[in-house]
Scaffold this motif. Sequence first.
Motif, short mmCIF file in Angstrom:
data_model
loop_
_atom_site.label_atom_id
_atom_site.label_comp_id
_atom_site.label_asym_id
_atom_site.label_seq_id
_atom_site.Cartn_x
_atom_site.Cartn_y
_atom_site.Cartn_z
N PHE A 1 5.46 11.17 5.52
CA PHE A 1 6.80 11.23 4.97
C PHE A 1 6.79 10.73 3.54
O PHE A 1 5.86 10.06 3.11
CB PHE A 1 7.81 10.43 5.79
N ASP B 1 -3.71 -4.46 5.66
CA ASP B 1 -3.59 -3.01 5.83
C ASP B 1 -4.95 -2.42 5.47
O ASP B 1 -5.35 -2.46 4.30
CB ASP B 1 -2.49 -2.50 4.91
N GLN C 1 -5.68 0.02 2.47
CA GLN C 1 -5.60 -0.30 1.04
C GLN C 1 -6.98 -0.48 0.43
O GLN C 1 -7.13 -0.44 -0.78
CB GLN C 1 -4.76 -1.56 0.84
N MET D 1 0.63 12.50 2.33
CA MET D 1 0.60 11.40 3.30
C MET D 1 0.24 11.93 4.69
O MET D 1 -0.42 11.23 5.47
CB MET D 1 1.95 10.68 3.36
N SER E 1 0.84 -1.20 0.00
CA SER E 1 0.00 0.00 0.00
C SER E 1 0.88 1.25 0.00
O SER E 1 2.08 1.19 0.22
CB SER E 1 -0.90 0.00 1.23
N GLU E 2 0.21 2.38 -0.26
CA GLU E 2 0.95 3.64 -0.35
C GLU E 2 1.66 3.97 0.97
O GLU E 2 2.79 4.42 1.00
CB GLU E 2 -0.04 4.75 -0.70
N LEU E 3 0.93 3.69 2.08
CA LEU E 3 1.51 3.97 3.39
C LEU E 3 2.74 3.10 3.63
O LEU E 3 3.77 3.58 4.11
CB LEU E 3 0.46 3.72 4.48
N GLY E 4 2.64 1.83 3.25
CA GLY E 4 3.76 0.92 3.45
C GLY E 4 4.99 1.38 2.67
O GLY E 4 6.11 1.28 3.16
N ARG E 5 4.74 1.91 1.47
CA ARG E 5 5.86 2.36 0.63
C ARG E 5 6.61 3.51 1.28
O ARG E 5 7.83 3.46 1.44
CB ARG E 5 5.33 2.80 -0.74
N VAL E 6 5.88 4.54 1.73
CA VAL E 6 6.58 5.69 2.32
C VAL E 6 7.19 5.33 3.67
O VAL E 6 8.20 5.88 4.06
CB VAL E 6 5.67 6.93 2.45
N LYS E 7 6.56 4.37 4.36
CA LYS E 7 7.12 3.93 5.64
C LYS E 7 8.49 3.32 5.41
O LYS E 7 9.43 3.62 6.13
CB LYS E 7 6.21 2.85 6.23
N ARG F 1 -6.87 9.42 8.91
CA ARG F 1 -6.88 8.14 9.62
C ARG F 1 -7.11 8.33 11.10
O ARG F 1 -7.84 7.59 11.74
CB ARG F 1 -5.54 7.44 9.40
#
Lengths: 180, 348
Positions: free
Chosen positions: B275, B215, B218, B285, A2-8, B292
Amino acid sequence: MSELGRVKQWNTFARCWHLFDATWQNPLECAPTIEKYLKGFHKPIYHPFVDCGDHVVVMNSKQIAFPGEEWRRRVYFHHTGYSRGASWTPAWILHDRDPTMIFKKAVYHHMKGNLFRRVVMERLHIFSDSNVPEEIMENITNQIRPLRPRPKPLESYSKKEIEEFPKIIDYPNDYVLSKN
Amino acid sequence: MLTLRTINRILKVVKTNQRCEQSFHRWLAPTLRELKRRKDALGPEKPVHRKTYIEWNYDTELYAFSKRLGEEFNNNLLQQALTERSYIVSEEEKQKSVGIDQPLLDLADNSKLVTKGSNFIDDIVNRYLHTVLPRLPEEGIIEIQKYLTSTETLSHISFHIGTSELILCADFPVEKLTLANVLKSITAALVESSGNGRATAFVRDFILTQIADKDLHQFWKPEEPIKLLSDILARDNVQSPEPRLIGCSGKNTLLACFRVGLYTPHNKQMIGLGFGETVDIAHEMAARDGLRQLFGLSDTILLPFNIELENLCASNTKNLSVNEWSQMKLSPQSKHLEFYQTKIISSN
């Protein structure tokens, strides 16, 4: 992912830039500290197969200090590969030729010799004086604490400070303290 | 005169010459090679159903299946749940081809059970999501529900509880849609055999837990998060948040990383942190992170799967839509449930 996982992940593996001032520091003592940052030992995600090391910018490498007779006694060996190609250069001569070389060799020889060593060394940027390019200075986000306190030379004190310093004895009038 | 040792040696040589004994069979490797060549020439083997094996006992397997799940099934219902319409049709055709004009089959197919089970699963999933995620907008709930009740997810569950060999259907290997339908009909059979409570627990244990390691972000990604966040805050009479660069590393390099925080102008509180490789991505983000936090969908959320099933909310409960979402409009009941959730999590 997911997008969040990528930036993390991007944030976790971001490379930091550290600044180290080598003035009055012993390069042989500094090598383990510099290695820690270059290889990322200080990170919780560290693993030998994970490329998580940071960059280290070393400045004022001309101002390094060696203890005792080390400048004269320490000799750097080089062999050209041809017969009679061996040469031994004392540290003080090598430092005269290239002021960054002694620091670089100290870090290089401290690290275990394997295929990663030269890759890790690419992240070490050594400058002989404090004129670090602006582009590199902008990257820096942290300063590594010097290992030894930097002594303050007598020249840096003003005349007033010297005069006001508490005296234990009065020197005779013809006593020569310093040539300056 | 020959010594005893010399005689023995001579005898040994004579013996080996006569028998020509070797330590391995010279015919073995070529034979194996030939067998392998013939096998390869035939192509890959087709998968065979377990029922073609001689010791297959369907009744025993059915009994073991229900015991494995730990449920009490009415045997006829379970049998019906596992029978597809296509199987009955193909069996009838078989009998006709043999010469029986009016084939008699004492089998009922699962089409009614599928509809019933599908409605039941939809209802439980819907109620559970509304109970544990009271702050998430309706659009998000719908997306998560879509994922949980999709053919893909249901067939995955159905396959792994071992229905694929018990299903009576014409196609083999069993198609995904069939697998999903059978899971629905099994749920319906459970409702009729053991009652609503057991069936709800079944849905919770096997279907709802599928989101445990996923997640949740997603499933539903609101577009233009920056605008959406400021709209939502405007409904609560808060000015639009102010982005600040709170960290960056390796700014002039390819691996640059920026961190952006969103701060509310009136009380200087950080409401989101993001970030990314550029400032714009990090800003977006951060807005997503802010959303969220508002929707109670933070990164470290622990869904209470052990929630008592009497506490599920009513079927007609609806969360707020994104376009009207605001902190003030949240019903007090949802806040109460939130407290209940945290209590359950902390007590474990």
